[in-house]
Design an enzyme around this catalytic site. Structure first.
Site, short mmCIF file in Angstrom:
data_model
loop_
_atom_site.label_atom_id
_atom_site.label_comp_id
_atom_site.label_asym_id
_atom_site.label_seq_id
_atom_site.Cartn_x
_atom_site.Cartn_y
_atom_site.Cartn_z
N LYS A 80 29.32 0.70 0.31
CA LYS A 80 29.00 -0.71 0.08
C LYS A 80 27.66 -0.82 -0.63
O LYS A 80 26.70 -0.13 -0.29
CB LYS A 80 28.97 -1.43 1.43
CG LYS A 80 28.72 -2.92 1.38
CD LYS A 80 28.77 -3.50 2.79
CE LYS A 80 28.54 -4.99 2.83
NZ LYS A 80 28.62 -5.53 4.22
N SER A 154 31.68 -9.08 4.92
CA SER A 154 31.12 -8.94 3.58
C SER A 154 31.49 -7.62 2.92
O SER A 154 31.34 -7.44 1.73
CB SER A 154 29.59 -9.08 3.63
OG SER A 154 29.01 -8.06 4.44
N SER A 178 31.26 -8.03 9.52
CA SER A 178 31.57 -7.57 8.17
C SER A 178 32.27 -6.23 8.12
O SER A 178 32.85 -5.87 7.09
CB SER A 178 30.28 -7.49 7.33
OG SER A 178 29.70 -8.77 7.21
#
Length: 599
Positions: A80, A154, A178
Site C-alpha cells: 500500500k 482504504s 482499512s
C-alpha cells in the site's frame, strides 16, 4: 482462487516453478485484468524480471535448502502506498505529498529479507482516510468481482491485487477497518494484528496511536506465514511492543454474535451473513452467545467525533494549510471540518474510552471470540459518490471500534451474497489473540464452501516466537501430547521443545482412582530408572494457571533430566504410591498404556 503460498513453494521445491515463471504469470494476469487503478507505481517489467531471474539462479544453485532458509522466497508482493519502500516514491495517494524514502518500513525490510519479491505500490483512499476506495486521484479502485461495486478502502489496491492474482500477498494498513472491509468486499483474508505487534515506522500516519500494518492473502495460513515474518519489536518505533500472545483454543470456542446485527437495509448482506452463521452453528465445537454491541459502537463514535481526529490532522495539517486543493475534497472535509478539541476534551474522551475498554475486557471473559459481519452492506460506487460521507460511515459499523479498544481482528470470506458478490465475516479478540484467531479461522474456512479449505494443516502448531520470559515444564502422563489433559498446556501457550528422559533415579506408578488416568513420578534414593518425558516451554505468566489446575496427589516440583538439566515438572506425593502399580519397567506412560490397551 487466489494464489496459495504453500502450493507455490511446493512447486518450487519440486522444480516445477521458478520465481521468474511465477512473476510472468502475475504480470500476464495484470495485463488481462486491465485494472490500472490498482497500482500507483511499479518498477518497469524488465527490472522485475531481472530480479526474478536472479532468484532463479539462486534457487538452482542452493536448491530446497534456500526455501527452508527463506520462508517467502520468490513470492511477489504488493505494498500500500502509504508504506515506505526504499527508493520508491511514497504518495499516500496525494502526488503533492510524495517523497522518496531512503529506508523501507521494517515490515517491508523483513519481507525482503525473507526472500519475497517487491512488485509495486497499490492505490488507497488518500491519506488512508476512507473505507471506500474512491478517494484517490489515481482512480477509483473497482471491486474485483463486479466493477460497479466498491472495492472498499482504504487499502483498496492491495485487496484487489490479491483477489485478481496480481500479487501473492499484499501489505495494507488498518486504522478504522482499512485492512478488513476491502478483504470482505473482494473475497480474501484480511489480518489486522494487535496494536504494536508489527512496527508502523515508515508508515504515513492516519491516527498514529491506532494504525496497524495489515496483511491481505488468499488464505488464513498464508496471512499467518506473512505475519510470522513481519511481527517483532522495533526499538525505533515508540508504538512497538512485545504483545503477550493468547494460545489457540484446544477445546470448544465460545463465539459471541451481535444480538441485533445492523445491515442498513442491505437484505443480500443480511441473508449471506445469516447463512454463514447457520453453517457455523452446525460445527459442534462452537457455542454461540448473543452480545450487546452498543458499548462497542459507542466507542467507535469517538473516532471521528472525538479528539482522535486531531491525530489525522498531524499527518495532513501542513498540506491542508499550504495546498488544500491537493487534498481530496471528501478527505479535506472530514479532517478540516472537525471542530477543535481542548486538552480537557481529550482527557474526558480518554476516560470514556477506558470505560469502554473495561467493558470489552469483561466481554472477553464470557466469550473467546466476537464474530461480526466484516461490513454491514455493500454499496455501488455510484451510491458512495452521491453520499460519500454517509455511506462511508456505515461501512465502519463493525470495524471502527476495534483499534480504539486495542483488539485484534481477522477477516475471512463467508458464504457469498445472492448476487454473487463476496460477503465476509470478522473474528475479533483481545490484544494478543492473533494466533488464537488465526487457528480458529483456519478451522472455520473449510466449513464455508466459498472460502476453500486450508492447504497447510496444523496452524495451531505455528506460533510466533516467544517475546516474553518463559519457563520449561516436564510432563510425564496425562499432559503428554495427545493425552486428555494436554489441552491445559496448549491453552497456556506452551510448546513442546523436547522429548527426552529423566535422570535414572525415578520410579513411575499407575495411580489408583484417577480420572483421567494418571501416573505418579517419584524420585528415589535407591534403584531408579530414566522415565520418558516431554519438555514444554510456556510463558511465565501462565505458569500459575497451570499449577492451579494440578490437583493432589500430584504437584509441580523440580525434575532432573538425562542431560543434567533441571526443569519444573510433575511429581507425586510419596504416600499416593503406596499400593499403586509400579510401572517403571515400561519406561514411560505411553509405553504402559500401549502394553495395557484392550485387545
Amino acid at each position: 482462487m487466489p494464489l496459495r503460498v504453500a502450493e507455490l513453494r511446493a512447486a518450487m521445491r519440486r522444480g516445477a516453478l521458478t520465481p521468474s515463471a511465477l512473476l510472468r504469470r502475475l504480470l500476464a494476469a495484470r495485463d488481462r485484468a486491465d485494472r490500472p487503478e490498482v497500482w500507483i507505481s511499479q518498477p518497469p517489467d524488465p527490472v522485475l524480471l531481472a530480479q526474478a531471474q536472479a532468484f532463479d539462479a539462486l534457487l538452482a544453485r542452493e536448491g530446497p535448502a534456500l526455501l527452508d532458509r527463506l520462508p517467502l522466497f520468490g513470492l511477489p508482493f504488493a505494498v500500500k502506498d502509504n508504506i515506505d519502500v526504499a527508493g520508491e516514491p511514497t504518495t499516500a495517494a496525494c502526488p503533492a505529498f510524495a517523497y522518496r524514502p531512503e529506508r523501507s518500513a521494517p515490515a517491508v525490510e523483513r519481507l525482503l529479507a525473507a526472500g519475497a519479491l517487491y512488485l509495486g505500490k497499490t492505490n488507497l483512499d488518500q491519506f488512508a482516510t476512507g473505507l471506500v476506495g474512491t478517494r484517490s486521484p489515481y482512480g477509483v479502485v473497482r471491486n474485483a468481482i463486479d466493477p460497479d461495486y466498491l472495492s472498499g478502502g482504504s487499502s483498496s489496491g492491495s485487496a484487489v491485487a490479491v483477489a485478481l492474482d496480481l500479487a501473492v500477498f499484499a501489505l495494507g494498513t488498518d486504522t478504522a477497518g482499512s485492512g478488513r472491509v476491502p478483504a470482505g468486499f473482494n473475497g480474501v483474508v484480511g489480518l489486522k494484528p494487535s496494536l504494536g505487534l508489527v512496527s508502523t515506522r515508515g508508515v504515513v500516519p492516519a491516527c498514529r496511536s491506532l494504525d496497524c500494518v495489515s496483511i491481505f492473502a488468499g488464505s488464513v495460513t498464508d496471512a499467518w506465514s506473512v505475519l510470522a515474518v513481519i511481527a517483532g519489536v522495533d526499538a525505533e518505533d515508540s508504538r512497538s511492543r512485545a504483545v503477550p500472545m493468547l494460545a489457540p483454543l484446544a477445546r470448544a470456542a465460545r463465539i459471541g454474535l451481535a444480538a441485533e446485527p445492523v445491515f442498513f437495509g442491505d437484505s443480500l448482506a443480511e441473508t449471506a451473513y445469516d447463512a454463514t452463521v447457520e453453517a457455523l452453528r452446525r460445527e459442534p465445537a462452537l457455542s454461540f452467545t448473543a452480545v450487546d454491541l452498543t458499548p462497542l459502537t459507542a466507542a467507535a463514535e469517538l473516532l471521528y467525533a472525538g479528539p482522535w481526529i486531531a491525530e489525522r490532522r498531524i499527518a495532513v495539517g501542513e498540506m491542508l494549510a499550504t495546498q488544500p486543493d491537493a487534498v481530496d475534497p471528501t478527505v479535506r472535509a472530514v479532517i478540516a471540518a472537525a471542530p477543535p478539541f481542548s486538552a480537557e476534551d481529550l482527557f474526558r474522551a480518554e476516560d470514556r474510552m477506558r470505560g469502554y475498554r473495561a467493558h470489552a475486557a469483561r466481554l472477553f471473559e464470557r466469550i473467546d471470540v466476537l464474530l461480526v459481519p466484516t461490513a454491514p452492506c455493500h454499496p455501488r460506487i455510484a451510491d458512495v459518490q452521491a453520499e460519500p460521507v454517509a455511506r462511508n460511515s456505515e461501512l465502519g459499523w463493525y470495524t471502527n471500534f476495534v483499534n480504539l479498544l486495542d483488539l485484534a481482528a481477522l477477516a475471512i470470506p463467508g458464504l457469498p451474497r445472492g448476487d454473487g458478490l463476496p460477503s465476509g465475516i470478522t473474528l475479533i479478540g483481545p490484544a494478543g489473540s492473533d494466533h488464537r484467531l488465526a487457528a480458529l479461522a483456519a478451522r472455520l474456512q473449510p466449513l464455508l464452501s466459498s472460502a476453500g479449505a486450508e492447504t497447510a494443516p496444523g496452524l495451531a502448531a505455528l506460533p510466533l516466537p516467544f517475546n516474553e520470559p518463559t519457563i520449561a515444564v516436564a510432563v510425564v502422563g496425562a499432559h503428554l501430547e495427545g493425552q486428555p489433559l494436554n489441552w491445559q498446556l496448549i491453552e497456556c501457550g506452551a510448546r513442546c521443545t523436547a522429548r527426552t528422559h529423566t535422570a535414572a533415579h525415578y520410579r513411575l506408578y499407575a495411580l489408583a482412582n484417577m480420572t483421567p488416568a494418571k501416573p505418579g513420578l517419584v524420585r528415589v534414593a535407591g534403584q531408579g530408572a530414566a522415565i520418558e518425558v516431554e519438555v514444554w516451554e510456556m510463558p511465565q505468566r501462565q505458569f500459575g494457571r497451570l499449577m492451579a489446575q494440578v490437583g493432589a496427589p500430584l504437584g509441580i516440583g523440580t525434575l532432573e533430566l538425562a542431560d543434567g538439566r533441571t526443569v519444573k515438572g510433575f511429581i507425586c506425593e510419596p504416600i499416593a504410591v503406596v499400593g499403586a502399580v509400579d510401572i517403571t519397567h515400561h519406561g514411560g506412560w505411553r509405553h504402559y498404556l500401549a502394553a495395557n490397551r484392550p485387545a
